[in-house]
Design a protein around this motif. Structure first.
Motif, PDB file in Angstrom:
ATOM      1  N   SER A 197      -8.492  -3.304  -1.611  1.00  0.00           N
ATOM      2  CA  SER A 197      -8.971  -2.293  -1.659  1.00  0.00           C
ATOM      3  C   SER A 197      -8.012  -1.395  -2.031  1.00  0.00           C
ATOM      4  CB  SER A 197      -8.553  -1.530   0.011  1.00  0.00           C
ATOM      5  OG  SER A 197      -9.265  -2.309   0.573  1.00  0.00           O
ATOM      6  N   SER A 246      -4.239  -1.587  -1.802  1.00  0.00           N
ATOM      7  CA  SER A 246      -4.327  -0.223  -2.017  1.00  0.00           C
ATOM      8  C   SER A 246      -3.636   0.053  -3.686  1.00  0.00           C
ATOM      9  CB  SER A 246      -3.973   0.144  -0.628  1.00  0.00           C
ATOM     10  OG  SER A 246      -4.294   1.538  -0.571  1.00  0.00           O
ATOM     11  N   CYS A 281     -12.537   7.170  -5.945  1.00  0.00           N
ATOM     12  CA  CYS A 281     -11.699   8.495  -5.338  1.00  0.00           C
ATOM     13  C   CYS A 281     -12.943   8.932  -3.622  1.00  0.00           C
ATOM     14  CB  CYS A 281     -11.183   9.689  -5.893  1.00  0.00           C
ATOM     15  SG  CYS A 281     -10.478  10.723  -3.964  1.00  0.00           S
ATOM     16  N   GLU A 282     -13.636   8.147  -2.643  1.00  0.00           N
ATOM     17  CA  GLU A 282     -13.818   8.491  -2.231  1.00  0.00           C
ATOM     18  C   GLU A 282     -13.781  10.296  -1.479  1.00  0.00           C
ATOM     19  OE1 GLU A 282     -16.066   4.650  -0.237  1.00  0.00           O
ATOM     20  OE2 GLU A 282     -14.040   4.837   0.171  1.00  0.00           O
ATOM     21  N   GLU A 313       1.220  -1.373  -0.295  1.00  0.00           N
ATOM     22  CA  GLU A 313       0.281   0.070  -0.063  1.00  0.00           C
ATOM     23  C   GLU A 313       0.692   1.307  -0.147  1.00  0.00           C
ATOM     24  OE1 GLU A 313       0.912  -0.972   4.241  1.00  0.00           O
ATOM     25  OE2 GLU A 313       0.658  -1.451   2.607  1.00  0.00           O
ATOM     26  N   SER A 317     -11.957   9.466   1.603  1.00  0.00           N
ATOM     27  CA  SER A 317     -10.014   9.690   2.050  1.00  0.00           C
ATOM     28  C   SER A 317      -9.663  10.207   1.435  1.00  0.00           C
ATOM     29  CB  SER A 317      -9.585   8.329   0.850  1.00  0.00           C
ATOM     30  OG  SER A 317     -10.409   7.061   1.041  1.00  0.00           O
ATOM     31  N   HIS A 357      -8.361   1.136  -5.485  1.00  0.00           N
ATOM     32  CA  HIS A 357      -7.927   2.511  -5.734  1.00  0.00           C
ATOM     33  C   HIS A 357      -8.844   2.893  -7.841  1.00  0.00           C
ATOM     34  CE1 HIS A 357      -6.089   3.611  -1.899  1.00  0.00           C
ATOM     35  NE2 HIS A 357      -5.019   3.327  -2.566  1.00  0.00           N
ATOM     36  N   ILE A 396      -6.302  11.833   4.077  1.00  0.00           N
ATOM     37  CA  ILE A 396      -4.675  11.324   3.383  1.00  0.00           C
ATOM     38  C   ILE A 396      -4.769  13.479   3.946  1.00  0.00           C
ATOM     39  CG2 ILE A 396      -3.810  12.382   0.917  1.00  0.00           C
ATOM     40  CD1 ILE A 396      -5.435   9.600   0.273  1.00  0.00           C
TER      41      ILE A 396
END
Length: 154
Positions: A135, A109, A140-141, A37, A144, A137, A148
């Motif tokens: 998980s 990820s 894009c949520e 990840e 998240s 990508h 970040i």
């Protein structure tokens, strides 16, 4: 089967990448290639590669992308297309240099996204027989992005 990994350094795209191979050699069994990840590395997988090799009888290969773990650093910020570069250029070279035969990519990820991109790439390595993703990508949520931003600010 020994639990001591074979430690490697691969020179790819002008960078030294740390790597380990657990379990049977690539010519003796299929290999699970684990892609970490966005905050991961070889050491972040802990003992999972060795356990996975023991339980499956497969070889397990892990490496840290440039900028992670004990691999060479990178210039930041990365371009938006860096995962495409990893999938189209870096991963095929890593598989070739590590002499990986039949393999399954196991990505988490960012590593999962790189696996998906690689599977659909014109430069897909002939050794890749399948992918398992955790998980990835694929959209894009906002949660998240907020997380970040919080990590960046911390």
């Amino acid at each position: 089967m020994a639990d001591d990994p074979q430690k490697l350094t691969l020179r790819v795209d002008g960078k030294n990448l740390e790597a380990e191979h657990h379990g049977p050699r690539a010519e003796d069994a299929p290999t699970i290639v684990m892609l970490h990840e966005g905050l991961g590395s070889v050491s972040a997988w802990r003992d999972w590669p060795a356990k996975l090799a023991r339980e499956t009888g497969f070889g397990v290969f892990v490496y840290s992308r440039a900028g992670y773990g004990n691999s060479d650093s990178v210039t930041l910020p990365r371009p938006v297309s860096y995962m495409h570069h990893e999938a189209d250029v870096i991963l095929p070279r890593v598989l070739t240099l590590a002499k990986i035969g039949r393999c399954i990519l196991l990505g988490h990820s960012d590593g999962a996204s790189i696996s998906i991109l690689h599977a659909g790439s014109k430069t897909r390595h002939a050794s890749v027989r399948g992918i398992t993703v955790i998980s990835p990508h694929v959209f894009c949520e906002s949660i998240s992005v907020t997380a970040i931003e919080g990590m960046r600010d911390a």
